[in-house]
Scaffold this motif. Structure first.
Motif, PDB file in Angstrom:
ATOM      1  N   GLN A  31      12.062 -10.905  -2.915  1.00  0.00           N
ATOM      2  CA  GLN A  31      11.946 -10.930  -4.371  1.00  0.00           C
ATOM      3  C   GLN A  31      12.965 -11.884  -5.011  1.00  0.00           C
ATOM      4  N   GLU A  60       1.933  -7.141  -4.334  1.00  0.00           N
ATOM      5  CA  GLU A  60       2.687  -6.124  -5.066  1.00  0.00           C
ATOM      6  C   GLU A  60       2.644  -6.456  -6.566  1.00  0.00           C
ATOM      7  N   SER A 109      -0.347  -2.953  -6.299  1.00  0.00           N
ATOM      8  CA  SER A 109       0.833  -2.138  -6.608  1.00  0.00           C
ATOM      9  C   SER A 109       0.473  -0.965  -7.504  1.00  0.00           C
ATOM     10  N   TRP A 111       2.871   0.726  -9.125  1.00  0.00           N
ATOM     11  CA  TRP A 111       3.941   0.874 -10.105  1.00  0.00           C
ATOM     12  C   TRP A 111       3.427   0.716 -11.520  1.00  0.00           C
ATOM     13  N   ASN A 195       4.927   4.937  -2.164  1.00  0.00           N
ATOM     14  CA  ASN A 195       4.302   4.262  -1.033  1.00  0.00           C
ATOM     15  C   ASN A 195       2.909   4.802  -0.742  1.00  0.00           C
ATOM     16  N   HIS A 198       0.778   3.113  -3.377  1.00  0.00           N
ATOM     17  CA  HIS A 198       0.535   1.713  -2.989  1.00  0.00           C
ATOM     18  C   HIS A 198      -0.510   1.660  -1.873  1.00  0.00           C
ATOM     19  N   TYR A 199      -0.321   2.506  -0.853  1.00  0.00           N
ATOM     20  CA  TYR A 199      -1.180   2.436   0.330  1.00  0.00           C
ATOM     21  C   TYR A 199      -2.623   2.811   0.008  1.00  0.00           C
ATOM     22  N   THR A 219       1.770  -8.468   0.951  1.00  0.00           N
ATOM     23  CA  THR A 219       3.058  -9.002   0.517  1.00  0.00           C
ATOM     24  C   THR A 219       3.751  -8.012  -0.416  1.00  0.00           C
ATOM     25  N   TYR A 220       4.813  -7.395   0.089  1.00  0.00           N
ATOM     26  CA  TYR A 220       5.614  -6.436  -0.675  1.00  0.00           C
ATOM     27  C   TYR A 220       7.085  -6.673  -0.372  1.00  0.00           C
ATOM     28  N   HIS A 224       9.387  -1.842   1.999  1.00  0.00           N
ATOM     29  CA  HIS A 224       8.124  -1.105   2.136  1.00  0.00           C
ATOM     30  C   HIS A 224       7.469  -1.322   3.499  1.00  0.00           C
ATOM     31  N   LYS A 225       7.864  -2.367   4.189  1.00  0.00           N
ATOM     32  CA  LYS A 225       7.146  -2.802   5.381  1.00  0.00           C
ATOM     33  C   LYS A 225       7.056  -1.729   6.459  1.00  0.00           C
TER      34      LYS A 225
END
Length: 253
Positions: A31, A60, A109, A111, A195, A198-199, A219-220, A224-225
């Protein structure tokens, strides 16, 4: 009859040899530090995306911010949607690359601005609560250990280190404690909770493109990976690949 049996056997064998599963790479990013760390600068990331040559990027970016971000870029060449504009990997690299590369960019994302603000308020309250000093110190120690391991690697901002199991293991030291102490209290903005959200969005996209032989890059932020990879390893309808596998040795050199 014999010819029919042979034909059936040939059909079965041919079907077994055909693997149309999508390749999936989880690419951990840094980021704002893409602007300050030469090892993984926006220029490095740009060449990396070109070398990976994805068909789809799951980003993201919140879906409710995506249209405005893309419209502003198309009209002015600048992403002025302020939530998306915080991410140099998108405003300086991935969104501009949509003009020269043929990939589909999908926002995934979960969020929201409200969730981000709520998490910030709650974390400050926990930090400033004298009765919770032990919890805050425990989290701080775990984070210090994780950061020290990354620094001791001597490759703290090397993209291949960031996208390695060793990096995920180091990150997990802090994230596990953070999750155990605060996930429930932070609600939708808690570590496991966000997470999972997101998933769910990532999973919808993977389902839409099932068995199309595509290369999909998620791409995050790098933290988070590890969480995503644990979930993705449960699937048998994709081929998980590493960054090293996605980029040829010639490209790495």
């Amino acid at each position: 009859m014999r010819r029919l049996v042979l034909l059936l056997l040939f059909t079965i064998l041919f079907a077994c040899d055909t693997d149309n599963r999508n390749e999936v790479l989880v690419l951990g990013l840094i980021q704002g530090k893409h602007l300050t760390e030469p090892e993984f600068s926006t220029e490095v990331l740009r060449e990396m995306i070109r070398d990976i040559d994805p068909d789809i990027i799951l980003a993201e970016i919140p879906p409710d911010r995506f249209a405005k971000a893309m419209t502003s870029y198309a009209e002015t060449g600048i992403v002025n949607e302020y939530r998306v504009a915080q991410f140099p990997e998108y405003v300086d690299v991935i969104i501009p690359l949509t003009k020269e590369m043929d990939f589909t960019l999908i926002p995934t994302s979960a969020w929201t601005e409200e969730m981000a603000n709520d998490r910030l308020t709650k974390m400050r309250a926990i930090r400033d609560d004298a009765n919770r000093e032990y919890e805050w110190r425990k989290y701080g120690l775990a984070k210090y250990i994780a950061d020290s391991i990354k620094e001791a690697s001597g490759r703290q901002y090397d993209p291949y280190w960031i996208n390695s199991p060793a990096y995920d293991d180091a990150s997990e030291i802090a994230l596990r404690v953070y999750n155990e102490l605060f996930n429930e209290e932070l609600g939708p903005g808690g570590w496991d909770n966000i997470n999972k959200a997101h998933y769910e969005n990532i999973e919808k996209a993977l389902k839409e493109y099932t068995n199309q032989g595509k290369r999909i890059v998620i791409t995050y932020g790098a933290g988070h990976k590890g969480w995503f990879l644990r979930k993705l390893r449960e699937r048998d309808d994709i081929k998980l690949i590493s960054l090293g596998e996605a980029i040829s040795l010639d490209s790495q050199d």
